[in-house]
Write an enzyme that holds these catalytic residues in place. Sequence first.
Site, PDB file in Angstrom:
ATOM      1  N   ASP A  37      97.355  25.391  18.617  1.00  0.00           N
ATOM      2  CA  ASP A  37      97.990  24.790  19.779  1.00  0.00           C
ATOM      3  C   ASP A  37      98.084  23.269  19.696  1.00  0.00           C
ATOM      4  O   ASP A  37      97.512  22.639  18.806  1.00  0.00           O
ATOM      5  CB  ASP A  37      97.220  25.166  21.050  1.00  0.00           C
ATOM      6  CG  ASP A  37      97.496  26.596  21.502  1.00  0.00           C
ATOM      7  OD1 ASP A  37      98.500  27.163  21.051  1.00  0.00           O
ATOM      8  OD2 ASP A  37      96.699  27.118  22.302  1.00  0.00           O
ATOM      9  N   LYS A  59     102.358  24.028  23.025  1.00  0.00           N
ATOM     10  CA  LYS A  59     103.149  24.031  24.259  1.00  0.00           C
ATOM     11  C   LYS A  59     102.875  22.749  25.027  1.00  0.00           C
ATOM     12  O   LYS A  59     101.773  22.234  25.049  1.00  0.00           O
ATOM     13  CB  LYS A  59     102.779  25.215  25.161  1.00  0.00           C
ATOM     14  CG  LYS A  59     102.961  26.580  24.557  1.00  0.00           C
ATOM     15  CD  LYS A  59     102.756  27.643  25.637  1.00  0.00           C
ATOM     16  CE  LYS A  59     102.689  29.033  25.051  1.00  0.00           C
ATOM     17  NZ  LYS A  59     101.396  29.300  24.405  1.00  0.00           N
ATOM     18  N   MET A 173      95.285  20.866  33.769  1.00  0.00           N
ATOM     19  CA  MET A 173      96.750  20.749  33.710  1.00  0.00           C
ATOM     20  C   MET A 173      97.336  20.370  35.070  1.00  0.00           C
ATOM     21  O   MET A 173      98.395  20.839  35.461  1.00  0.00           O
ATOM     22  CB  MET A 173      97.365  22.072  33.223  1.00  0.00           C
ATOM     23  CG  MET A 173      96.851  22.542  31.878  1.00  0.00           C
ATOM     24  SD  MET A 173      97.335  24.241  31.466  1.00  0.00           S
ATOM     25  CE  MET A 173      96.278  25.178  32.597  1.00  0.00           C
TER      26      MET A 173
END
Length: 260
Positions: A37, A59, A173
């Site tokens: 990732d 991502k 996030m």
Amino acid sequence: MSKLGKVYLVGAGPGSVDLLTVKAFRLLQEADVVVYDRLISPELMNLVNEECVRHYVGKQESEHTLPQEEINILLVEYAKKYQKVIRLKGGDPFVFGRGGEEVELLVKESIPFEVIPGISSSVAAATYAGIPITHRGVSNNFAVLAGHCCTPASFESIDWNAFSKVGTLVVLMGVRNRSLIARSLIEAGKNKFTPVAFIENATSSSQKVIISNLDELLVNPPAVNSPAVMVIGEVVKFHHEWNWFNGIEELIAGEVSVGL
């Protein structure tokens, strides 16, 4: 037909290579393929053996190298060609890592798998900022929220009343929606002066801590860079009250510089 390989969903921890588990380190040394990732550091990837196939699937908000569904399929395809396939994720595979979705397809396709836990930034970030997630007499519980889901369209599905009563709320996030989160908590009854900490690049050499409160996030939100962990609660006060900075720097031999 050749024997199917095995997929290992490996938690890489919060960022620092030193916080990788021993088992995760060993698997990276033995891996035939590593699917990794965005939050995996170059230092961590340097631990992977030279012959290993490396496949980046990072991502970012509104920018995905591969959709999650294609990543799931990719793991199955690699397991049909290689013996040890590592799916390397920041933090823990099952803490907002979508590891469960990958497991679902592996089970459906009868692909052997194993999940290797990792230290989640939901706890480690606060620790490295000198903030105890729980502390007797201050906070006896905590919750973790996925902040990228806190958009106006999803408000109805989030129980802000419940989150407003949590002793310590950790938001992953959530930088982009920090003002929306603050407004929702205040409207649900949270004291507007509740302190908030943002820990940027937690446990890395560029770690930075920014202190604010819910009211400031509405009136004059501080600039915060992603990735950052958001910690909301009275425990944030310990960041200043404890002279944590010297202790942390000694503990990790100067690898982390904590800014105010």
